[in-house]
Design a protein around this motif. Structure first.
Motif, PDB file in Angstrom:
ATOM      1  N   GLU A   9       0.745  -1.210  -0.126  1.00 17.31           N
ATOM      2  CA  GLU A   9       0.243  -0.091  -0.201  1.00 17.31           C
ATOM      3  C   GLU A   9       1.011   1.223  -0.029  1.00 17.31           C
ATOM      4  O   GLU A   9       0.415   2.114  -0.057  1.00 17.31           O
ATOM      5  N   ASN A  10       2.028   0.820   0.617  1.00 19.17           N
ATOM      6  CA  ASN A  10       2.660   2.550   0.263  1.00 19.17           C
ATOM      7  C   ASN A  10       3.766   2.686  -0.404  1.00 19.17           C
ATOM      8  O   ASN A  10       4.496   3.197  -0.278  1.00 19.17           O
ATOM      9  N   THR A  78       8.930   1.138  -5.762  1.00 19.88           N
ATOM     10  CA  THR A  78       9.982   0.805  -4.621  1.00 19.88           C
ATOM     11  C   THR A  78       9.950   0.786  -3.496  1.00 19.88           C
ATOM     12  O   THR A  78       8.108   1.407  -3.216  1.00 19.88           O
ATOM     13  N   ALA A  79       9.915   0.633  -1.990  1.00 18.53           N
ATOM     14  CA  ALA A  79       9.539   0.651  -1.389  1.00 18.53           C
ATOM     15  C   ALA A  79       9.516   1.707  -0.802  1.00 18.53           C
ATOM     16  O   ALA A  79      10.098   2.716  -1.117  1.00 18.53           O
ATOM     17  N   LEU A  84      11.867  -1.515   6.139  1.00 18.22           N
ATOM     18  CA  LEU A  84      13.018  -2.560   6.222  1.00 18.22           C
ATOM     19  C   LEU A  84      12.561  -3.459   4.995  1.00 18.22           C
ATOM     20  O   LEU A  84      14.014  -4.065   4.614  1.00 18.22           O
ATOM     21  N   VAL A  85      12.078  -3.111   3.800  1.00 12.93           N
ATOM     22  CA  VAL A  85      12.220  -4.062   2.841  1.00 12.93           C
ATOM     23  C   VAL A  85      13.156  -3.428   1.685  1.00 12.93           C
ATOM     24  O   VAL A  85      13.833  -3.632   0.733  1.00 12.93           O
ATOM     25  N   ALA A  86      12.611  -1.792   1.852  1.00 12.42           N
ATOM     26  CA  ALA A  86      13.562  -1.145   0.932  1.00 12.42           C
ATOM     27  C   ALA A  86      14.866  -1.424   1.277  1.00 12.42           C
ATOM     28  O   ALA A  86      16.437  -1.074   0.973  1.00 12.42           O
ATOM     29  N   ALA A  87      15.658  -1.711   2.547  1.00 13.90           N
ATOM     30  CA  ALA A  87      16.707  -1.932   2.707  1.00 13.90           C
ATOM     31  C   ALA A  87      17.860  -2.981   3.027  1.00 13.90           C
ATOM     32  O   ALA A  87      18.805  -4.069   1.690  1.00 13.90           O
ATOM     33  N   ARG A  88      16.660  -4.353   1.998  1.00 14.82           N
ATOM     34  CA  ARG A  88      16.451  -5.722   2.148  1.00 14.82           C
ATOM     35  C   ARG A  88      17.006  -5.298   0.491  1.00 14.82           C
ATOM     36  O   ARG A  88      17.914  -5.979  -0.343  1.00 14.82           O
TER      37      ARG A  88
END
Length: 97
Positions: A9-10, A78-79, A84-88
Motif C-alpha cells: 500500500e505504501n 520501490t518500497a 526494512l524492505v527498502a534496506a533488504r
C-alpha cells in the motif's frame, strides 16, 4: 523457514533510472477520404520537444493534423524510503552488481 509478507500500500512507482523515456508520434490522418491512415512515425528518446517539432513539420508538409502520441516511461516499483524492505532490496541490488 521464515516467510515474509510485503504490504504494497505504501509502495510507489518511479522512473527506472537506468532507462530513457521514449516519445513516439504516429500520424493517423487518412491519406484519402475513407482510406488508410498515413502511418508516418517519429520516435525519439528523452526529447519531447523534438517529437513535437517533428509533428509540426509533418503538419506543414502534409496538412495532416491527427496523431497518436505515445510516451513510454519505464518504471520500477520501490518500497517506502527507510522501510526494512527498502534496506533488504538495496542490499540485494548491491550484491548483484
Amino acid at each position: 523457514m521464515i516467510r515474509s509478507r510485503f504490504r504494497f500500500e505504501n509502495w510507489t512507482t518511479t522512473q527506472d533510472p537506468e532507462t530513457s523515456t521514449e516519445y513516439v508520434v504516429i500520424c493517423r490522418s487518412a491519406v484519402r477520404k475513407d482510406g488508410p491512415p498515413c502511418g508516418w512515425e517519429f520516435s525519439v528518446l528523452d526529447d519531447k520537444d523534438a517529437a513535437e517539432e517533428a509533428q509540426r513539420a509533418h503538419v506543414e508538409e502534409t496538412q495532416h493534423r491527427h496523431f497518436w502520441e505515445h510516451t513510454r516511461l519505464p518504471t520500477v516499483v520501490t518500497a517506502p524510503p527507510g522501510s526494512l524492505v527498502a534496506a533488504r532490496i538495496a542490499r540485494r541490488e548491491r550484491a548483484m552488481q
